[in-house]
Design a protein around this motif. Structure first.
Motif, PDB file in Angstrom:
ATOM      1  N   GLY A  54       0.815  -1.216   0.000  1.00  0.00           N
ATOM      2  CA  GLY A  54       0.000   0.000   0.000  1.00  0.00           C
ATOM      3  C   GLY A  54       0.840   1.253   0.000  1.00  0.00           C
ATOM      4  N   ASP A  55       1.157   1.767   1.213  1.00  0.00           N
ATOM      5  CA  ASP A  55       1.936   3.005   1.327  1.00  0.00           C
ATOM      6  C   ASP A  55       3.412   2.772   1.608  1.00  0.00           C
ATOM      7  N   SER A  56       3.820   1.533   1.748  1.00  0.00           N
ATOM      8  CA  SER A  56       5.224   1.231   2.018  1.00  0.00           C
ATOM      9  C   SER A  56       5.565  -0.110   1.395  1.00  0.00           C
ATOM     10  N   GLY A  57       6.815  -0.485   1.495  1.00  0.00           N
ATOM     11  CA  GLY A  57       7.239  -1.785   0.997  1.00  0.00           C
ATOM     12  C   GLY A  57       8.174  -1.684  -0.192  1.00  0.00           C
ATOM     13  N   ILE A  58       8.177  -2.728  -0.990  1.00  0.00           N
ATOM     14  CA  ILE A  58       9.070  -2.817  -2.141  1.00  0.00           C
ATOM     15  C   ILE A  58       8.551  -1.913  -3.254  1.00  0.00           C
ATOM     16  N   HIS A  59       9.434  -1.144  -3.835  1.00  0.00           N
ATOM     17  CA  HIS A  59       9.087  -0.207  -4.901  1.00  0.00           C
ATOM     18  C   HIS A  59       9.124  -0.938  -6.243  1.00  0.00           C
ATOM     19  N   TYR A  60       7.961  -1.232  -6.793  1.00  0.00           N
ATOM     20  CA  TYR A  60       7.865  -2.038  -8.005  1.00  0.00           C
ATOM     21  C   TYR A  60       8.383  -1.343  -9.261  1.00  0.00           C
ATOM     22  N   ALA A  61       8.361  -0.020  -9.305  1.00  0.00           N
ATOM     23  CA  ALA A  61       8.801   0.694 -10.511  1.00  0.00           C
ATOM     24  C   ALA A  61      10.238   0.332 -10.875  1.00  0.00           C
ATOM     25  N   MET A  62      11.038   0.031  -9.872  1.00  0.00           N
ATOM     26  CA  MET A  62      12.425  -0.362 -10.129  1.00  0.00           C
ATOM     27  C   MET A  62      12.469  -1.642 -10.967  1.00  0.00           C
ATOM     28  N   PHE A  63      11.600  -2.586 -10.666  1.00  0.00           N
ATOM     29  CA  PHE A  63      11.594  -3.848 -11.406  1.00  0.00           C
ATOM     30  C   PHE A  63      10.975  -3.685 -12.789  1.00  0.00           C
ATOM     31  N   TYR A  64       9.968  -2.810 -12.896  1.00  0.00           N
ATOM     32  CA  TYR A  64       9.376  -2.546 -14.203  1.00  0.00           C
ATOM     33  C   TYR A  64      10.357  -1.833 -15.134  1.00  0.00           C
ATOM     34  N   SER A  65      11.324  -1.142 -14.582  1.00  0.00           N
ATOM     35  CA  SER A  65      12.310  -0.458 -15.422  1.00  0.00           C
ATOM     36  C   SER A  65      13.170  -1.453 -16.198  1.00  0.00           C
ATOM     37  N   ALA A  66      13.216  -2.694 -15.751  1.00  0.00           N
ATOM     38  CA  ALA A  66      13.953  -3.734 -16.485  1.00  0.00           C
ATOM     39  C   ALA A  66      13.363  -3.940 -17.875  1.00  0.00           C
ATOM     40  N   ILE A  67      12.087  -3.563 -18.060  1.00  0.00           N
ATOM     41  CA  ILE A  67      11.449  -3.627 -19.380  1.00  0.00           C
ATOM     42  C   ILE A  67      12.207  -2.744 -20.366  1.00  0.00           C
ATOM     43  N   PHE A  68      12.842  -1.709 -19.858  1.00  0.00           N
ATOM     44  CA  PHE A  68      13.627  -0.817 -20.713  1.00  0.00           C
ATOM     45  C   PHE A  68      15.099  -1.198 -20.733  1.00  0.00           C
ATOM     46  N   PHE A  69      15.634  -1.630 -19.592  1.00  0.00           N
ATOM     47  CA  PHE A  69      17.070  -1.911 -19.506  1.00  0.00           C
ATOM     48  C   PHE A  69      17.497  -3.153 -20.281  1.00  0.00           C
ATOM     49  N   ILE A  70      16.713  -4.195 -20.242  1.00  0.00           N
ATOM     50  CA  ILE A  70      17.101  -5.432 -20.929  1.00  0.00           C
ATOM     51  C   ILE A  70      17.139  -5.247 -22.452  1.00  0.00           C
ATOM     52  N   PRO A  71      16.087  -4.675 -23.071  1.00  0.00           N
ATOM     53  CA  PRO A  71      16.199  -4.421 -24.520  1.00  0.00           C
ATOM     54  C   PRO A  71      17.314  -3.439 -24.859  1.00  0.00           C
ATOM     55  N   SER A  72      17.539  -2.461 -23.969  1.00  0.00           N
ATOM     56  CA  SER A  72      18.625  -1.501 -24.195  1.00  0.00           C
ATOM     57  C   SER A  72      19.967  -2.213 -24.264  1.00  0.00           C
ATOM     58  N   PHE A  73      20.195  -3.147 -23.354  1.00  0.00           N
ATOM     59  CA  PHE A  73      21.448  -3.897 -23.344  1.00  0.00           C
ATOM     60  C   PHE A  73      21.582  -4.740 -24.608  1.00  0.00           C
ATOM     61  N   ILE A  74      20.509  -5.414 -24.994  1.00  0.00           N
ATOM     62  CA  ILE A  74      20.540  -6.289 -26.171  1.00  0.00           C
ATOM     63  C   ILE A  74      20.785  -5.482 -27.440  1.00  0.00           C
ATOM     64  N   ILE A  75      20.073  -4.370 -27.603  1.00  0.00           N
ATOM     65  CA  ILE A  75      20.255  -3.536 -28.802  1.00  0.00           C
ATOM     66  C   ILE A  75      21.663  -2.970 -28.851  1.00  0.00           C
ATOM     67  N   GLY A  76      22.171  -2.508 -27.710  1.00  0.00           N
ATOM     68  CA  GLY A  76      23.535  -1.979 -27.666  1.00  0.00           C
ATOM     69  C   GLY A  76      24.572  -3.037 -27.990  1.00  0.00           C
ATOM     70  N   HIS A  77      24.285  -4.272 -27.634  1.00  0.00           N
ATOM     71  CA  HIS A  77      25.207  -5.370 -27.922  1.00  0.00           C
ATOM     72  C   HIS A  77      25.175  -5.753 -29.406  1.00  0.00           C
ATOM     73  N   ILE A  78      23.987  -5.723 -29.995  1.00  0.00           N
ATOM     74  CA  ILE A  78      23.849  -6.108 -31.403  1.00  0.00           C
ATOM     75  C   ILE A  78      24.380  -5.028 -32.347  1.00  0.00           C
ATOM     76  N   HIS A  79      24.176  -3.757 -31.998  1.00  0.00           N
ATOM     77  CA  HIS A  79      24.575  -2.632 -32.869  1.00  0.00           C
ATOM     78  C   HIS A  79      25.574  -1.721 -32.151  1.00  0.00           C
ATOM     79  N   PRO A  80      26.784  -2.187 -31.866  1.00  0.00           N
ATOM     80  CA  PRO A  80      27.727  -1.396 -31.070  1.00  0.00           C
ATOM     81  C   PRO A  80      28.344  -0.206 -31.806  1.00  0.00           C
TER      82      PRO A  80
END
Length: 120
Positions: A54-80
């Motif tokens: 509710g008002d405290s606990g684990i901040h989920y936005a940090m984990f949802y940001s992996a939706i952006f970081f993982i493709p970013s890593f893959i694209i950067g690796h494929i097109h360096p």
């Protein structure tokens, strides 16, 4: 005869998307002043909670940001060779490792609580 130095500049291409996705992932999780982060607003808008209790606990936005970081890593690796690809790959790889470390820490903590192995 003098030697001519040729500079190779990197072009903007598909690899440049790596840096853009990395920035979006960072903006998704960073809080500016007393305002909630962009990820919190987006999750609230679509009806998802951004905190585990509710008002405290684990901040989920940090984990949802992996939706952006993982493709970013893959694209950067494929097109360096594109502009920003290397920086996007390095930054998103580092932040992905941090997110996975936090996730593993949370899982281990929950397992220790569940099994009663935690020392008081």
């Amino acid at each position: 005869m003098p030697t001519i130095e040729v500079r190779k500049t990197k072009n903007i291409g598909l690899g440049s998307l790596s840096f853009a996705l990395c920035l979006i992932g960072i903006l998704f999780t960073i809080q500016f002043g007393d305002k909630p982060c962009i990820g919190d607003n987006i999750l609230n808008t679509i009806g998802l909670s951004f905190l585990s209790n509710g008002d405290s606990g684990i901040h989920y936005a940090m984990f949802y940001s992996a939706i952006f970081f993982i493709p970013s890593f893959i694209i950067g690796h494929i097109h360096p060779d594109d502009r920003g690809a290397k920086a996007g790959k390095i930054i998103s790889g580092f932040l992905s490792i941090l997110i996975v470390s936090v996730l593993l820490t949370i899982i281990i903590d929950l397992l220790l609580d569940c099994c009663g192995k935690r020392a008081n």
